[in-house]
Design a protein around this motif. Structure first.
Motif, short mmCIF file in Angstrom:
data_model
loop_
_atom_site.label_atom_id
_atom_site.label_comp_id
_atom_site.label_asym_id
_atom_site.label_seq_id
_atom_site.Cartn_x
_atom_site.Cartn_y
_atom_site.Cartn_z
N GLY A 124 18.82 22.48 -19.06
CA GLY A 124 17.45 22.90 -19.25
C GLY A 124 17.42 24.39 -19.49
N VAL A 125 16.25 24.94 -19.70
CA VAL A 125 16.09 26.38 -19.87
C VAL A 125 15.65 26.98 -18.54
N GLY A 126 16.21 28.14 -18.20
CA GLY A 126 15.84 28.85 -16.98
C GLY A 126 15.53 30.30 -17.28
N LEU A 127 15.07 31.02 -16.28
CA LEU A 127 14.71 32.43 -16.41
C LEU A 127 15.52 33.26 -15.43
N MET A 128 16.23 34.25 -15.95
CA MET A 128 17.04 35.14 -15.11
C MET A 128 16.33 36.47 -14.93
N ASP A 195 19.99 28.90 -21.30
CA ASP A 195 20.36 27.62 -20.70
C ASP A 195 20.57 27.78 -19.20
N GLN A 196 20.12 26.80 -18.43
CA GLN A 196 20.26 26.87 -16.98
C GLN A 196 21.72 26.97 -16.56
N SER A 197 22.60 26.26 -17.27
CA SER A 197 24.02 26.31 -16.94
C SER A 197 24.59 27.71 -17.15
N SER A 198 24.23 28.35 -18.26
CA SER A 198 24.70 29.71 -18.53
C SER A 198 24.14 30.69 -17.51
N LEU A 199 22.87 30.50 -17.18
CA LEU A 199 22.22 31.33 -16.17
C LEU A 199 22.93 31.20 -14.82
N SER A 200 23.20 29.98 -14.42
CA SER A 200 23.86 29.74 -13.13
C SER A 200 25.26 30.34 -13.11
N TRP A 201 25.99 30.18 -14.22
CA TRP A 201 27.32 30.74 -14.33
C TRP A 201 27.28 32.27 -14.25
N PHE A 202 26.37 32.88 -14.97
CA PHE A 202 26.28 34.34 -15.02
C PHE A 202 25.91 34.90 -13.65
N ILE A 203 24.99 34.25 -12.97
CA ILE A 203 24.60 34.69 -11.63
C ILE A 203 25.75 34.51 -10.65
N ALA A 204 26.51 33.41 -10.79
CA ALA A 204 27.66 33.18 -9.91
C ALA A 204 28.70 34.29 -10.07
N PRO A 219 14.28 19.72 -20.44
CA PRO A 219 15.48 19.00 -19.98
C PRO A 219 16.25 18.34 -21.12
N GLN A 220 17.58 18.38 -21.01
CA GLN A 220 18.47 17.70 -21.94
C GLN A 220 19.59 17.05 -21.13
N THR A 221 19.98 15.87 -21.54
CA THR A 221 21.04 15.15 -20.83
C THR A 221 22.38 15.39 -21.50
N TYR A 222 23.39 15.75 -20.71
CA TYR A 222 24.76 15.88 -21.21
C TYR A 222 25.57 14.67 -20.76
N SER A 223 26.22 14.02 -21.72
CA SER A 223 27.10 12.89 -21.45
C SER A 223 28.38 13.04 -22.25
N CYS A 224 29.44 12.39 -21.81
CA CYS A 224 30.62 12.24 -22.64
C CYS A 224 30.34 11.13 -23.66
N ALA A 225 31.20 11.00 -24.66
CA ALA A 225 31.00 9.98 -25.70
C ALA A 225 32.32 9.34 -26.07
N VAL A 226 32.25 8.06 -26.43
CA VAL A 226 33.41 7.32 -26.90
C VAL A 226 33.04 6.59 -28.19
N LYS A 227 34.05 6.14 -28.89
CA LYS A 227 33.82 5.37 -30.11
C LYS A 227 33.18 4.04 -29.77
N PRO A 228 32.19 3.59 -30.55
CA PRO A 228 31.55 2.30 -30.26
C PRO A 228 32.52 1.13 -30.42
#
Length: 277
Positions: A124-128, A195-204, A219-228
């Motif tokens: 998702g998007v966050g604010l730093m 991005d919330q992930s980038s924000l969290s990483w940068f703050i860490a 919000p956006q969902t991250y998943s792995c993917a495989v061939k159908p």
């Protein structure tokens, strides 16, 4: 009579070959090969990037190592295939990789081309903010209205995205992440939207310099993917990821989550499975 038997035998052979083709078994293929072919990137912290030792690390990389561990009881039995974002689906389709974990957003269009696994992260998007800055949190920013300026990475949707959370804020767009953060550091921006992930990483990485405003959106969902077409392989990868988040590999998943995002996860409740609540 002999001719009929010969034709019958030929037909049976064709059916057998077709059957074997229809029931391709990616899981067995990977086990027989002895290592996992894993698609990911190498330039986007905290997901997949090279550390100071030139080793490939990140949250996506940890997820792929968990899959290798599930296959071979050895997280090192994986060959990483460095790929661009636009190669994620083609590389699956042509069997250059067995699985892709590369901060891949689940969309209906992509789901027509690949099989998505269970989600392993929600973006998702966050604010730093500056830790010692004028504004304490999201509520302060919203109250300030047009008195605040938000720096954001240049994008056709950037201004609309910021105004979803802060309708009256001024928006400054920058060509790079570094310039976006410099605007915050210099006081030209009151907050940075990323991005919330980038924000969290940068703050860490800078725990006493920056803080999270405490509000996320888009919000956006991250998943792995495989061939159908291979349900057994999809089921296996799903089992690995699900048990990483809720079962036997939770300690491994939570340690990775804390390392890259700086947050402690609450262990799954014992008893009724949390995924069915």
């Amino acid at each position: 009579m002999l001719k009929k038997i010969s034709l019958f035998g030929t037909a049976a052979a064709i059916l057998c070959a077709a059957s074997n083709s229809a029931y391709a078994d990616k899981l067995q293929d990977v086990l027989d090969r002895g290592y996992l072919l894993a698609g990911s990137g190498s330039t986007n912290a905290p997901w997949h990037f090279k550390d100071e030792n030139n080793d490939l690390v990140g949250f996506d990389i940890d997820m792929l190592r968990l899959i290798a561990k599930g296959l071979f009881d050895d997280p090192t039995k994986v060959e990483f295939v460095n790929q661009s974002g636009d190669a994620r689906i083609p590389n699956l389709a042509t069997d250059k990789v067995d699985v892709t974990c590369q901060f891949m957003t689940v969309t209906a269009g992509r789901a027509q081309q690949v099989e998505f696994t269970v989600p392993y992260y929600r973006e998702g998007v966050g604010l730093m903010l500056m830790a010692d800055g004028e504004y304490a949190d999201y509520d302060d920013l919203k109250k300030a209205g047009s008195d605040i300026t938000v720096s954001v990475l240049q994008n056709v949707y950037a201004e609309e995205m910021v105004h979803t959370a802060l309708p009256d804020a001024q928006v400054d767009q920058y060509e790079s992440v570094d310039l976006m953060y410099q605007a915050l550091n210099s006081g030209r921006a009151s907050a940075t939207a990323t991005d919330q992930s980038s924000l969290s990483w940068f703050i860490a990485q800078n725990p006493n310099r920056y803080k999270d405003a405490g509000y996320g959106w888009n919000p956006q969902t991250y998943s792995c993917a495989v061939k159908p077409g291979d349900q057994r392989w999809l089921n296996f990868v799903n089992s690995v990821l699900r048990e990483a988040m809720t079962g036997v590999e939770f300690n491994t998943y939570s340690a990775s989550y804390k390392k890259w995002f700086g947050a402690e996860l609450t262990p799954p409740t014992i008893g009724f499975p949390v995924e069915f609540k």
